[in-house]
Enzyme design. Structure first.
Site, PDB file in Angstrom:
ATOM      1  N   GLY A  69       0.822  -1.205   0.000  1.00 16.63           N
ATOM      2  CA  GLY A  69       0.000   0.000   0.000  1.00 16.63           C
ATOM      3  C   GLY A  69       0.850   1.247   0.000  1.00 16.63           C
TER       4      GLY A  69
ATOM      5  N   GLU B   7      -7.388  32.721 -10.569  1.00 17.15           N
ATOM      6  CA  GLU B   7      -8.171  31.822  -9.716  1.00 17.15           C
ATOM      7  C   GLU B   7      -9.664  31.940 -10.013  1.00 17.15           C
ATOM      8  OE1 GLU B   7      -6.762  29.527  -8.155  1.00 17.15           O
ATOM      9  OE2 GLU B   7      -4.733  30.321  -8.272  1.00 17.15           O
TER      10      GLU B   7
ATOM     11  N   ASP C  94      -0.560  24.105 -13.717  1.00 19.52           N
ATOM     12  CA  ASP C  94      -1.819  23.673 -14.325  1.00 19.52           C
ATOM     13  C   ASP C  94      -1.549  22.938 -15.624  1.00 19.52           C
ATOM     14  OD1 ASP C  94      -3.045  25.074 -12.290  1.00 19.52           O
ATOM     15  OD2 ASP C  94      -3.335  26.880 -13.504  1.00 19.52           O
TER      16      ASP C  94
HETATM   17 ZN    ZN Z   1      -3.893  27.798 -11.727  1.00 18.50          ZN
END
Ligand code: ZN
Ligand code: ADP
Ligand code: MG
Length: 640
Positions: free
Chosen positions: A236, A458, A534
């Site tokens: 695990g 954001e 991102d």
């Molecule tokens: Zn971002």
């Protein structure tokens, strides 16, 4: 400006040293050389050794004759002829001539020294002159010479030899105890851990309870011919409680328990690890019924095939382990437990029948499991009445046991810092954020212009999430910088634990991730580096959709990436090793990633353009309040 919807649990080290090996002394170069039965009576360290050497040299120098003058052999003979030298000592390397007879030496006398020459007339010359002569052995003290030429080198050799064996981790005068292993024998029940201290991995617990039961009543199983597996492998992710489970087995079983970590076997000298394995099993057999627990098995169990150049030591150790596991059957009452978080790199031979043939998955806990784990860890903590552990569990998907233990501790620390006497729900909420995104750095300076970019970025993520089907709901948006690298984040938490994701949800995730950069472009006409994180995630999702999930138009339902099966998903250490497609397919993959990302980006930009007023409103609200919570966000979006 990383958008976070998944937590990276920090790997927490096992801090409990209570049953670690503790009896082993470290090799000490300057420590005792000889160990007498009554320890410490007679010590021979390097310092004594050097001191003795120094004294010997001093003694030796005392035997060097008084200062003399070195003369040529012919001059030496002349001095005998002239009667100056009346007494001669014949050494091997030098002849010494004295101006007075040994019996009548009084006061200073002159000494001549010469290098001998094989001259048959020399002795007759001395006889004719009445010179007394004696044969001597060079440089006086024969005993000191003996010491310097024989004893000292021998001692030196012995000393070095000794250090080498100490290095191998063995002490005492018995060098034959070379492979004595360092496993701690944990007496029954001394770990102080029971199954009640472990939660969230019920199946694993059930299997291990069976093991404990077998050790307690072996007859129950053997009388009907049942067979208990020899080896049980706990598999695990880090921090899920594998070590804790093993401790619980030790605590419950009431049998001797040997614990050793895989890395303890890996030694500098070839053969030592193998000797340790042999010794461990020998000891275990003597103490049967008992349990051997090998933590971090991957340290020795690494597959022998894909190690470049090989590692003789580890290979021998592994082979020895395999031999020992084959060499007994579970009826002897020895059961081997092992734990690893990287089963995919284990040597296949370890997993064959008769070895670690039973694998127990200790997975990340689900909602109920997390709540149960939290309940265990808040036992010693004072809680305010408003604390809702169910809600805490809901807000922490992906957390493992170690993260939850850490979370409770953080919450308690926050309560203390805020001057409270009990931990409140607010402390938990803040602790969750802290654990997720690192410590809040309210005082970190950031220019107003950058702050504006972050706010729009954001807001872009959040807006896209709100208007995209399949995206996780937004829990919180913030532009308060946290930890390293993240200038702000949009926190999305899936409504339930997800084990599957649909194609739509994957696109939803990509869109949301792209929302930040798209908002920047719309508002400022240019983009910033803030979206780097991102973009990495976007490319990764797109790539997996094509190669792993068969979601591209051309290779629909085709898996392009043949990987070794893993429980835990690919890790940085064990990337996919084989690629069974052509270079042309590779270019197709690259192009398709680019086109997917492009398409989605255009779509997201259009969406944001359409919602521009709302984007402005959100960003301004963010600049003002720094943080927008779930409820306020919903109101803002829907009032529009
Ligand atoms: Zn971002
Ligand atoms: P692993 O060996 O799987 O990496 P550990 O057993 O060392 O994880 O877990 C570290 C700590 O985290 C434990 O000492 C315990 O406090 C906590 N913990 C982890 N998993 C659990 C669990 N399932 N139940 C209760 N506590 C847990
Ligand atoms: Mg562990």
């Amino acid at each position: 400006m990383a958008k976070q919807n998944q937590k990276e649990p920090e790997k927490k080290k096992d801090e409990e040293g209570c049953w670690e090996k503790g009896t082993c002394e470290e090799p000490d170069l300057f420590g005792p050389l000889f160990k007498m039965p009554n320890k410490g009576q007679f010590k021979f360290s390097l310092w004594y050794f050097l001191l003795t050497l120094f004294i010997l040299l001093m003694i030796n120098s005392l035997f060097v004759p008084t200062p003399d003058s070195l003369v040529g052999f012919s001059e030496f003979k002349k001095k005998i002829e002239q009667g100056e030298i009346v007494s001669v000592q014949l050494g091997d390397n030098f002849y010494y001539g004295y101006t007075a007879k040994p019996t009548e030496t009084k006061g200073p006398q002159k000494v001549y020294r010469t290098v001998p020459v094989n001259d048959p007339t020399f002795i007759p010359l001395m006889d004719s002159k009445g010179v007394s002569y004696t044969k001597i052995s060079e440089k006086g003290n024969a005993f000191v010479n003996f010491l310097l030429t024989w004893a000292v080198p021998f001692l030196m050799f012995f000393f070095i030899w000794r250090i080498l064996f100490q290095r191998m981790g063995n002490l005492g005068s018995n060098v034959l105890a070379l492979g004595r292993n360092r496993a701690a024998i944990v007496a029954e029940g001394t770990t102080g851990v029971s199954f009640n201290d472990v939660a969230g991995c019920e199946e694993a617990k059930e299997e291990l309870k069976e093991v404990v039961d077998f050790l307690k009543n072996p007859m129950k199983y053997t009388s009907i011919g049942g067979k208990i597996p020899k080896g049980v492998l706990l598999v695990g992710p880090p921090g899920t409680g594998k070590t804790l489970l093993a401790k619980a087995v030790a605590g419950e079983a009431g049998v001797p328990f040997f614990r050793i970590s895989g890395s303890d076997f890996v030694e500098m000298f070839v053969g030592v690890g193998a000797a340790r394995v042999r010794d461990l099993f020998r000891q275990a057999r003597e103490k049967a019924p008992c349990i051997i627990f090998i933590d971090e098995l991957d340290a020795i169990g690494k597959s022998r095939m894909n190690v470049l150049g090989g590692n003789d030591e580890r290979e021998q150790t592994l082979n020895q382990l395999l031999v020992e596991m084959d060499g007994f059957d579970s009826r002897t009452g020895v059961i081997i437990l092992a734990a690893t978080n990287r089963p995919e790199i284990l040597d296949p031979a370890l997993l064959r029948a008769g070895r670690f043939d039973r694998q127990v998955l200790v997975d990340r806990p689900d909602l109920a499991g997390r709540e149960a784990i939290l309940k265990i860890h808040v036992k010693g903590v004072k809680l305010a009445p408003d604390v809702d552990l169910h809600k805490v569990a809901r807000d922490t998907p992906g957390f493992v046991g170690a993260d939850l233990a850490n979370l409770v501790n953080e919450a308690a620390l926050l309560a203390v810092r805020n001057g409270r006497t009990a931990v409140t729900q607010a402390d938990f909420t803040e602790a969750i954020e802290k654990v997720i995104a690192g410590l809040q750095k309210k005082n970190r300076l950031i220019s107003p212009e950058q702050k504006r970019i972050v706010a729009y970025h954001e807001a872009g993520h959040a807006l896209v999430a709100a208007f995209t089907e399949g995206a996780d709901p937004v829990r919180k948006i913030t532009i308060v910088p946290r930890g390293i690298g993240a200038l702000g984040y949009t926190l999305q938490i899936p409504t339930e634990d997800k084990f599957l994701m649909t194609e739509k949800e994957l696109y939803g995730r990509i869109d949301t991730l792209l929302g930040g950069r798209a908002a920047e472009e719309i508002v400022f006409g240019t983009v910033s580096t803030g979206a780097a994180n991102d973009l990495v995630k976007v490319s990764d999702i797109a790539k997996r959709m094509i190669t792993e999930y068969g979601m591209s138009p051309k290779f629909r339902n085709v898996a392009l990436n043949q990987r070794q099966p893993t429980f835990l998903g690919p890790t940085a250490e064990a990337p996919s090793m084989y690629r069974d497609y052509s270079d042309a397919t590779q270019s197709y993959i690259d192009e398709t990633i680019a086109s997917i990302v492009n398409d989605r980006y255009e779509k997201v930009k259009n969406l944001l353009q359409e919602k521009r007023p709302l984007l402005e409103k959100l960003a301004n609200r963010l600049l003002e309040a720094e943080t927008i919570e779930e409820g306020e966000f919903a109101t803002l979006v829907h009032s529009n």
